[in-house]
Write an enzyme that holds these catalytic residues in place. Structure first.
Site, PDB file in Angstrom:
ATOM      1  N   CYS A 146       0.606  -0.950  -0.114  1.00 49.01           N
ATOM      2  CA  CYS A 146      -0.263   0.247  -0.431  1.00 49.01           C
ATOM      3  C   CYS A 146       0.859   1.526  -0.159  1.00 49.01           C
ATOM      4  O   CYS A 146       0.011   2.334  -0.764  1.00 49.01           O
ATOM      5  CB  CYS A 146      -1.447  -0.248   1.088  1.00 49.01           C
ATOM      6  SG  CYS A 146      -1.894  -1.161   0.935  1.00 49.01           S
ATOM      7  N   HIS A 170      -3.407   7.062   2.274  1.00 55.15           N
ATOM      8  CA  HIS A 170      -3.206   6.008   1.479  1.00 55.15           C
ATOM      9  C   HIS A 170      -5.060   5.700   1.562  1.00 55.15           C
ATOM     10  O   HIS A 170      -5.582   5.737   3.112  1.00 55.15           O
ATOM     11  CB  HIS A 170      -2.476   4.799   2.247  1.00 55.15           C
ATOM     12  CG  HIS A 170      -3.069   3.492   1.526  1.00 55.15           C
ATOM     13  ND1 HIS A 170      -3.744   3.063   0.296  1.00 55.15           N
ATOM     14  CD2 HIS A 170      -3.181   2.381   2.111  1.00 55.15           C
ATOM     15  CE1 HIS A 170      -4.132   2.425   0.569  1.00 55.15           C
ATOM     16  NE2 HIS A 170      -3.596   1.209   1.672  1.00 55.15           N
ATOM     17  N   ASN A 202     -10.604   0.304  -1.734  1.00 55.93           N
ATOM     18  CA  ASN A 202      -8.698   0.558  -1.354  1.00 55.93           C
ATOM     19  C   ASN A 202      -8.223  -0.085  -2.288  1.00 55.93           C
ATOM     20  O   ASN A 202      -8.145  -1.585  -3.121  1.00 55.93           O
ATOM     21  CB  ASN A 202      -8.336  -0.412   0.323  1.00 55.93           C
ATOM     22  CG  ASN A 202      -7.346  -0.400   0.017  1.00 55.93           C
ATOM     23  OD1 ASN A 202      -6.354  -0.022  -0.810  1.00 55.93           O
ATOM     24  ND2 ASN A 202      -7.174  -1.540   1.294  1.00 55.93           N
TER      25      ASN A 202
END
Length: 312
Positions: free
Chosen positions: A113, A238, A268
């Site tokens: 990520c 993020h 995500n």
């Protein structure tokens, strides 16, 4: 040494939109359960046959067009991904081939990520050391490919897509020195492993880490850049979970900043989340050109990396 700055951005996402209502056909869940826990309402999911490098190249082509730079003038391609189509040719090489580049260095970066901000730091360092002049930095992931669609704790989170930035040498630096690190002893809190690879996480452990340890680290990123949180015009974390983004932004104290919340519509997308969210903010002109924007990513390996950039 010269500095570097982001001069243009691009993003590419699948056409297929999967809503929370659609997921009711797959797992025992509800729109209220999903939105109350993660804030996500829709996500983009790739169709069979579509590939990570296809979307990475599309995002890159858009960024190059915005920068007015020919693909042949790019001497470094960095792709942050943890869902590469294959080990070799790597995703960066596949992107270079799709775009008809001349002879760039092609490197994949797997920090899950936080991959994009790690890759951005590497591009900045390469340019400062005069090992590159024009770099493509791409975050691209198909999280749907590593998802167990019977696991409601993870399948409600994920999305697919790519975002790209063109980074060029400049006399006036537009990317601050990176602050990066990890928590190796807790690295298994987020994993993509197995046969086939599957994404899983210890949700409560990740939530505690992000909301307690990361605000102080985000403030250190600002200190390293020589700005206060109050001076930030934008904050792009993020896009993991709206219930992480909102308290993190509040604890940082960036009271005057536009806070990216693309997770609500995109889910995500791992390494793609920051460049997609930033590209959309710039497209909508929500942040003035040249204004300071904090990019701060965290996640797999319990790694983190952040810098302050001048908004393109």
């Amino acid at each position: 040494m010269p500095g570097s700055r982001i001069v243009a951005l691009g993003h590419s996402q699948p056409a297929r939109v999967v809503t929370n209502a659609d997921l009711l056909q797959v797992v025992d869940t509800s729109d209220e359960w999903i939105t109350s826990r993660v804030g996500i309402r829709t996500r983009r999911i790739a169709e069979p046959g579509q590939t990570v490098d296809e979307f990475a190249a599309d995002a890159a082509a858009k960024a190059l067009a915005g920068a007015g730079i020919a693909a042949g003038d790019v001497d470094l391609v960095l792709v942050a991904t943890s869902t590469a189509t294959a080990a070799s040719p790597n995703t960066a090489a596949r992107v270079a081939a799709r775009l008809g580049m001349a002879a760039p260095a092609t490197i994949d970066v797997n920090v899950v990520c936080s991959g994009f901000t790690h890759a951005l730091a590497l591009a900045d360092q390469a340019i400062r050391c005069e090992q590159a002049t024009n770099a493509l930095v791409i975050g691209a992931d198909f999280m749907s490919a590593v998802t167990d669609w019977s696991d409601r704790s993870t399948c409600v989170l994920v999305g697919d897509g790519a975002g790209a930035a063109v980074v060029t040498a400049t006399e006036q630096p537009g990317i601050s020195p990176v602050l990066w690190g990890s928590v190796p002893e807790q690295g298994r809190a987020v994993v993509i492993e197995g046969t086939p690879n599957r994404f899983s996480q210890q949700g409560q452990a990740v939530f505690r880490w992000t909301t307690t340890a990361l605000p102080a680290i985000a403030r250190q990123v600002c200190e390293r850049a020589g700005v206060t949180p109050q001076e930030l015009a934008g904050v792009v974390f993020h896009q993991a979970n709206l219930r992480i983004i909102e308290p993190l932004a509040a604890k940082l104290g960036a009271v005057n900043a536009v806070v990216a919340k693309d997770v609500v519509e995109s889910g995500n997308t791992s390494a793609a989340s920051i460049p997609i969210a930033l590209a959309k903010l710039v497209e909508r002109r929500e942040i003035p050109a040249g204004a300071p924007v904090l990019l701060f990513a965290f996640g797999g390996n319990l790694s983190y990396a952040g810098q302050v950039i001048a908004c393109p």
